[in-house]
Scaffold this motif. Structure first.
Motif, mmCIF file in Angstrom:
data_model
loop_
_atom_site.group_PDB
_atom_site.id
_atom_site.type_symbol
_atom_site.label_atom_id
_atom_site.label_comp_id
_atom_site.label_asym_id
_atom_site.label_seq_id
_atom_site.Cartn_x
_atom_site.Cartn_y
_atom_site.Cartn_z
ATOM 1 N N ALA A 255 -29.385 -100.222 -8.699
ATOM 2 C CA ALA A 255 -29.637 -99.737 -7.336
ATOM 3 C C ALA A 255 -28.480 -100.114 -6.420
ATOM 4 N N CYS A 258 -25.652 -97.754 -7.084
ATOM 5 C CA CYS A 258 -25.982 -96.444 -6.509
ATOM 6 C C CYS A 258 -25.807 -96.464 -4.992
ATOM 7 N N ALA A 259 -26.285 -97.521 -4.360
ATOM 8 C CA ALA A 259 -26.163 -97.623 -2.899
ATOM 9 C C ALA A 259 -24.693 -97.645 -2.502
ATOM 10 N N GLY A 262 -23.333 -94.082 -2.954
ATOM 11 C CA GLY A 262 -24.084 -92.960 -2.394
ATOM 12 C C GLY A 262 -24.770 -92.096 -3.440
ATOM 13 N N TRP A 264 -28.130 -90.956 -5.627
ATOM 14 C CA TRP A 264 -29.594 -90.967 -5.676
ATOM 15 C C TRP A 264 -29.994 -91.696 -6.955
ATOM 16 N N ASP A 292 -34.941 -94.070 -5.487
ATOM 17 C CA ASP A 292 -35.218 -93.014 -4.503
ATOM 18 C C ASP A 292 -36.381 -92.147 -4.958
#
Ligand SMILES: *Cc1c(COP(=O)(O)O)cnc(C)c1O
Length: 488
Positions: A255, A258-259, A262, A264, A292
């Protein structure tokens, strides 16, 4: 009994109440008897098409036939030629073992023929779907703004998730977008990408570590390389209980990657998601709430009849934005305020009321019963692991993880991989033929592995032990198998 049918007002398709009851009771008796005798049935029975064609190939009859005759034929010629996926020794793939209230829930949904595409057509059942989705939302730790939809299964949920992510991240513009998933990811993800028009060169199937998990640095490396090439990383599908081994990718670390880029993050928890009901499962699925979107399959570990899948989206408005269209012919069904047209959350307009069976079975048993059933499956898998570790003829290949264990037969002194594969691959169909039980197989880093998934709430320790004992002792291929004491 002969089929006495009273004609009803000249309607060719109507039945009188007495006949409907008689047919219905007959079916209930059939189903209850089947469940009561399941343990004495073979776990699997199949037949080649050449055998079934002459039994079933015919033109549709022009005249009515007797219901009992048809039903008997349905059982004898059709339904008996299938895996009993709810059999206590069916450990292949993912067992499906619905509860009786769940089965009745589907019957009721069919009987009421609920149209659950719009609120106008099904206010009450739509509210029940909202309630059930909200239970799931709380179980996975999602915030109040999350939204969801019940679909046919995990494949449909993954497809819906990918479409939602693409709309949310790119609008219609998907050129240059890249999707990431691991070598252990379920094939439905790749199929969904195909359906949505992603080309093969937009897909990154990343390698996994020794525990079958995608390492965050593997993802980061792939994403950074694509960014350098001017591509647009779109989403990661992480495993939250992989189908082969039950492996859970390191969700908090993924996560974070991914954050940072950017992306999902979609968590495919079709298989393992409902393990959050138990404390051990919740610990194994740590970080699920950071995704998400999440795929869940109530027809797997929530003991619902097929079909029941679910997609949850953390920022729920995204789901509506991705699918909402109001055509002229549905203008009367437009909603304002809090009501929901579930057709606006996915690809189906006409939808069965899948929420009813879930609601009914959870109302009837209470959540604690499901929690205990999940724990029971985790215990059975651990027991299977202990038996495998204590059986010299068997070799553990992947320890019990979210209720799945992988192993193989390994006779003393046999090290040749090809020979081991031949031996193990011969055991799977011979176990089927014996009727005793069913396991499936997979590949772990290329090696052929037997796999058992004792998810059925009706499976007991002796069921697991009998199947493992058979696999450990069945004579090598060519010698007729003994010890399969279940009658055909
Ligand atoms: C079973 C499964 C799917 C597919 O779900 P269906 O309900 O069979 O469509 C997707 N992902 C995972 C991880 C699964 O175990």
């Amino acid at each position: 009994m002969s089929d006495r049918r009273a004609p009803v007002d000249g309607d060719p398709l109507e039945l009188d109440a007495e006949t409907m009851r008689r047919l219905g009771y007959r079916v209930v008796d059939l189903l209850v008897e089947r469940l009561a005798g399941l343990d004495r049935e073979p776990a699997w029975r199949g037949a080649p098409r050449a055998e079934l064609e002459p039994r079933l190939r015919e033109r549709p009859p022009g005249a009515p036939r007797d219901f009992d005759v048809i039903l008997n034929r349905l059982v004898a010629d059709v339904l008996s030629y299938a895996a009993r996926v709810d059999h206590p020794r069916f450990f292949a793939y993912v067992p499906g073992c619905p509860t009786w209230p769940g089965i009745l829930g589907d019957f009721i949904a069919a009987g009421y023929n609920v149209f659950q595409g719009t609120w106008l057509a099904s206010a009450g059942p739509s509210e029940v779907e909202l309630v059930v989705l909200d239970w799931f939302r709380e179980w996975v730790g999602y915030p109040a703004e999350a939204a969801g939809v019940l679909v046919s299964g995990g494949s449909a949920a993954n497809l819906t998730a990918l479409a939602c992510a693409r709309e949310a991240m790119l609008g219609a513009e998907a050129g240059g977008a890249v999707l990431y998933f691991s070598a252990e990811t379920h094939a439905s993800v790749e199929r969904a990408a195909r359906v949505l028009g992603f080309r093969r060169d937009q897909l990154r199937r990343l390698p996994v570590d020794d525990a079958f998990r995608l390492r965050p640095e593997t993802l980061a490396g792939a994403v950074e390389a694509d960014v350098r090439d001017g591509l647009r990383p779109l989403l990661l599908v992480a495993n939250a209980g992989s189908t082969s081994t039950g492996a859970v990718d390191p969700l908090p670390e993924l996560a974070a990657v991914c954050a940072g880029h950017g992306l999902w993050l979609h968590a495919d928890a079709a298989y393992g998601g409902f393990a959050v009901l138990s404390e051990r499962g919740r610990a194994a699925l740590r970080g699920l709430e950071l995704a998400d979107s999440i795929t869940l399959d109530p027809h797997k570990w929530l003991y619902q009849p097929f079909e029941a899948g679910c997609l949850l989206v953390r920022r729920g408005a995204r789901l509506h934005e991705a699918f909402h269209i109001l055509p002229d012919y549905l203008q009367d069904a437009a909603v304002a305020g809090g009501e929901v047209n579930f057709a606006d959350r996915g690809v189906q307009l006409t939808r069965a009321a899948r929420a009813l069976k879930i609601w009914l079975s959870i109302q009837y048993f209470g959540v604690d019963a499901f929690r205990r059933a999940v724990d029971h499956a985790l215990d059975l898998a651990l027991h299977a692991q202990r038996v495998i570790e204590g059986t010299p003829e068997l070799e553990l290949l992947a320890p019990a993880t979210l209720g799945i264990v992988c192993f193989r037969r390994r006779p003393a002194g046999v090290d040749d991989e090809a020979e081991l594969e031949r031996l193990n691959a011969s055991l799977v169909p011979r176990l089927l033929e014996s009727g005793l039980g069913m396991v499936s197989s997979t590949r772990l880093h290329g090696r052929y592995a037997l796999r058992i998934c004792p998810l059925n709430h009706r499976s007991r320790i002796p069921d697991v032990e009998r199947v493992l004992h058979w696999l450990a002792t069945a004579p090598p291929d060519g010698v007729p198998a003994r010890g399969a004491e279940v009658a055909r």
